[in-house]
Design a protein around this motif. Structure first.
Motif, PDB file in Angstrom:
ATOM      1  N   SER A  49       0.799  -1.224   0.000  1.00 33.00           N
ATOM      2  CA  SER A  49       0.000   0.000   0.000  1.00 33.00           C
ATOM      3  C   SER A  49       0.828   1.270   0.000  1.00 33.00           C
ATOM      4  O   SER A  49       0.423   2.271  -0.576  1.00 33.00           O
ATOM      5  CB  SER A  49      -0.946   0.014   1.207  1.00 33.00           C
ATOM      6  N   ALA A  50       1.984   1.231   0.664  1.00 33.80           N
ATOM      7  CA  ALA A  50       2.747   2.475   0.795  1.00 33.80           C
ATOM      8  C   ALA A  50       4.231   2.209   1.013  1.00 33.80           C
ATOM      9  O   ALA A  50       4.751   2.472   2.091  1.00 33.80           O
ATOM     10  CB  ALA A  50       2.173   3.281   1.960  1.00 33.80           C
ATOM     11  N   PRO A  51       4.941   1.701  -0.001  1.00 32.94           N
ATOM     12  CA  PRO A  51       6.369   1.422   0.185  1.00 32.94           C
ATOM     13  C   PRO A  51       7.170   2.613   0.698  1.00 32.94           C
ATOM     14  O   PRO A  51       7.986   2.448   1.593  1.00 32.94           O
ATOM     15  CB  PRO A  51       6.847   0.991  -1.203  1.00 32.94           C
ATOM     16  N   PRO A  52       6.945   3.842   0.192  1.00 30.90           N
ATOM     17  CA  PRO A  52       7.733   4.968   0.708  1.00 30.90           C
ATOM     18  C   PRO A  52       7.505   5.182   2.209  1.00 30.90           C
ATOM     19  O   PRO A  52       8.426   5.526   2.939  1.00 30.90           O
ATOM     20  CB  PRO A  52       7.232   6.175  -0.093  1.00 30.90           C
ATOM     21  N   THR A  53       6.292   4.922   2.675  1.00 28.62           N
ATOM     22  CA  THR A  53       5.992   5.085   4.092  1.00 28.62           C
ATOM     23  C   THR A  53       6.766   4.068   4.920  1.00 28.62           C
ATOM     24  O   THR A  53       7.287   4.389   5.984  1.00 28.62           O
ATOM     25  CB  THR A  53       4.470   4.918   4.341  1.00 28.62           C
ATOM     26  N   VAL A  54       6.866   2.841   4.431  1.00 27.99           N
ATOM     27  CA  VAL A  54       7.610   1.802   5.138  1.00 27.99           C
ATOM     28  C   VAL A  54       9.077   2.197   5.231  1.00 27.99           C
ATOM     29  O   VAL A  54       9.690   2.116   6.305  1.00 27.99           O
ATOM     30  CB  VAL A  54       7.454   0.431   4.435  1.00 27.99           C
ATOM     31  N   TYR A  55       9.652   2.664   4.117  1.00 24.67           N
ATOM     32  CA  TYR A  55      11.061   3.054   4.133  1.00 24.67           C
ATOM     33  C   TYR A  55      11.299   4.272   5.010  1.00 24.67           C
ATOM     34  O   TYR A  55      12.303   4.345   5.714  1.00 24.67           O
ATOM     35  CB  TYR A  55      11.581   3.273   2.707  1.00 24.67           C
TER      36      TYR A  55
END
Length: 139
Positions: A49-55
């Protein structure tokens, strides 16, 4: 087309993509007799859903000394003493995969001094030592 929580302006339903990815993962794991745990499911949902948020979250946790990244294992581990200034030194068992954080400010001072004598200003330091842990050596 009206933008909704489920569909973008282009008609793409990203929630459906994540559901499909989870369903495919469940099927694959069942076929290979792998455990698709609730935690693994949640991580897949977050990454989908939100790879940038995870990183960004990982960067935040690393930047504030709450976790360490162990490059050799391509993994993250919680810091055993967050909030204290220290370096990341790890003893990694090649047999069981356990990573133990080593506390040794003397080692950090030695490396920093050696680097300084060569005109190198050390900013960050992580040391990963591969070997066999005491438990595996007993086995």
């Amino acid at each position: 087309m009206k933008k909704t929580a489920k569909a973008s302006a282009h008609g793409h339903d990203h929630k459906h993509c994540i559901e499909d990815a989870v369903a495919a993962a469940e099927k694959l794991c069942a076929e290979k007799d792998l455990r698709f745990t609730p935690l693994r499911r949640r991580v897949l949902e977050l990454v989908g859903s939100a790879p940038p948020t995870v990183y960004r979250a990982l960067d935040f946790l690393i930047g504030n000394g709450l976790i360490h990244r162990i490059e050799r294992m391509n993994a993250f581990v919680g810091c055993s003493h967050p909030g204290e200034a220290h370096r990341g030194f790890f003893l990694i068992c090649g047999d069981c995969g356990n990573a133990e954080e080593l506390h040794s400010e003397g080692l950090a001072d030695t490396i920093t001094s050696s680097a300084s004598r060569r005109g190198f200003a050390a900013r960050d330091m992580t040391l990963e030592v591969m070997g066999t842990c005491a438990q595996c050596r007993k086995s």
